[in-house]
Design an enzyme around this catalytic site. Structure first.
Site, PDB file in Angstrom:
ATOM      1  N   LYS A  50      10.620  14.781 -24.427  1.00 57.75           N
ATOM      2  CA  LYS A  50       9.800  15.707 -25.196  1.00 57.75           C
ATOM      3  C   LYS A  50      10.097  17.143 -24.763  1.00 57.75           C
ATOM      4  CE  LYS A  50       5.010  15.786 -26.834  1.00 57.75           C
ATOM      5  NZ  LYS A  50       3.663  15.173 -26.634  1.00 57.75           N
ATOM      6  N   GLU A  75       4.108   6.646 -28.452  1.00 53.19           N
ATOM      7  CA  GLU A  75       4.314   7.611 -27.375  1.00 53.19           C
ATOM      8  C   GLU A  75       3.687   7.095 -26.086  1.00 53.19           C
ATOM      9  OE1 GLU A  75       3.270  12.342 -26.442  1.00 53.19           O
ATOM     10  OE2 GLU A  75       2.293  11.323 -28.116  1.00 53.19           O
ATOM     11  N   CYS A 108       5.336  13.274 -31.190  1.00 54.11           N
ATOM     12  CA  CYS A 108       4.042  13.901 -31.461  1.00 54.11           C
ATOM     13  C   CYS A 108       4.221  15.335 -31.967  1.00 54.11           C
ATOM     14  CB  CYS A 108       3.154  13.812 -30.222  1.00 54.11           C
ATOM     15  SG  CYS A 108       1.375  13.860 -30.571  1.00 54.11           S
TER      16      CYS A 108
END
Length: 318
Positions: A139, A48, A173
């Site tokens: 995201k 990430e 994540c």
């Protein structure tokens, strides 16, 4: 997809960014991609926010109700080193994927090049072995203080790509704690589930093993290894790191098979290139008794609606 392969070699790059430096981080990514390709990798995965950084420990001078000039200065530096898509940076990454002959999946901080340009997104970019930028995932929900520096993606960037090594997709994540987001990927047939992260806790290991069992897919989790000495000391808010431990992120990158067993890792305490040989037949093998969106689903009871339309702030009518 023709020319379907029965196995794949995946390289998981547990390494640190050159923090707040887009060009140097890109150069490191290119070098490591070529190294992975030379070792026979077919797919290369980075953590990430690899370019230009996951700014762990920084608050950018914020408190509820206020922002400081020093924090704005650091955020501007972060913004200036973020990655427009497409750009010279994505061209360099594409060239590396092509030279190495690999699918490259890499986390970047994306600078919005479509609207005002003032928003950053935590994104994953997907490159094909011919250098094509296949697409990106933004995201959906930044976590906690991440919301101070990153915007939210929408359903228009939830791709799953069909490759000779199976279908690949990614959630970033703590998006992986969103059951409905996971279900959307499962419904698209994901087989190589890529989970770039900044979470090194034991609970994350439980998460990726659960996802592998739930989705009956390979889970490829990639984190950075970072220590405090890697941070530039000329940050305007460098004093925010005073109480941070010397080892800022110990890693924990791993590859998990469709029945929840570790194939590689987790690796802690160092930068490392993990290589894993995956038998893609294990996906079908594992789904004999459980297929979360197939014979184990109950669409008569539960249904998910996914809005994949790009969300526009302004709609023009003539």
């Amino acid at each position: 997809m023709s020319n379907r392969q029965q196995s794949v070699r995946v390289a998981v790059v547990q390494a640190a960014s050159v923090i707040m430096e887009r060009e140097a981080s890109t150069e490191k990514a290119v070098s490591l991609t070529l190294e992975a390709g030379a070792k026979g990798a077919n797919i290369v995965v980075f953590p990430e926010a690899f370019i230009p950084a996951y700014p762990r420990g920084l608050a950018f001078g914020t408190a509820v109700g206020s922002r400081s000039p020093a924090g704005r200065k650091d955020w501007l530096r972060y913004w200036e080193n973020a990655v427009p898509v497409p750009s010279e940076t994505t061209e360099r990454l594409a060239a590396a994927a092509s030279k190495a002959g690999v699918y490259l999946v890499i986390g970047v901080i994306e600078r919005d090049a479509e609207a005002s340009g003032g928003t950053l997104y935590c994104s994953v970019l997907f490159f094909a072995p011919d250098g094509t930028l296949l697409g990106k995932h933004r995201k959906l929900k930044p976590t906690g203080a991440e919301r101070l520096i990153w915007g939210e993606g929408d359903g228009s960037t939830l791709p799953v790509f069909d490759t000779p090594y199976g279908k690949i997709g990614a959630l970033i994540c703590w998006e992986n704690y969103m059951p409905l987001a996971r279900t959307a990927l499962y419904a698209k047939g994901v087989q190589l589930y890529i989970a770039p992260t900044a979470d090194a806790r034991d609970s994350w290991q439980a998460t990726i093993r659960h996802i592998a069992v739930e989705g009956r897919c390979f889970v490829i989790s990639c984190n950075q290894y970072v220590n405090k000495a890697m941070y530039p000391t000329d940050l305007a808010c460098y004093d925010e790191l005073a109480a941070a431990p010397e080892e800022m992120c110990p890693g924990g990158s791993a590859v998990v098979g469709p029945l929840g067993d570790y194939i590689q890792g987790p690796v802690y305490g160092k930068e490392e290139l993990l290589l894993a040989e995956l038998d893609l037949r294990d996906v079908a093998y594992s789904r004999f008794d459980f297929d979360v969106v197939g014979h184990y689903a109950r669409p008569d009871v539960f249904q998910l609606v996914v809005n994949e339309k790009k969300q526009e702030t302004v709609t023009w009518r003539t």
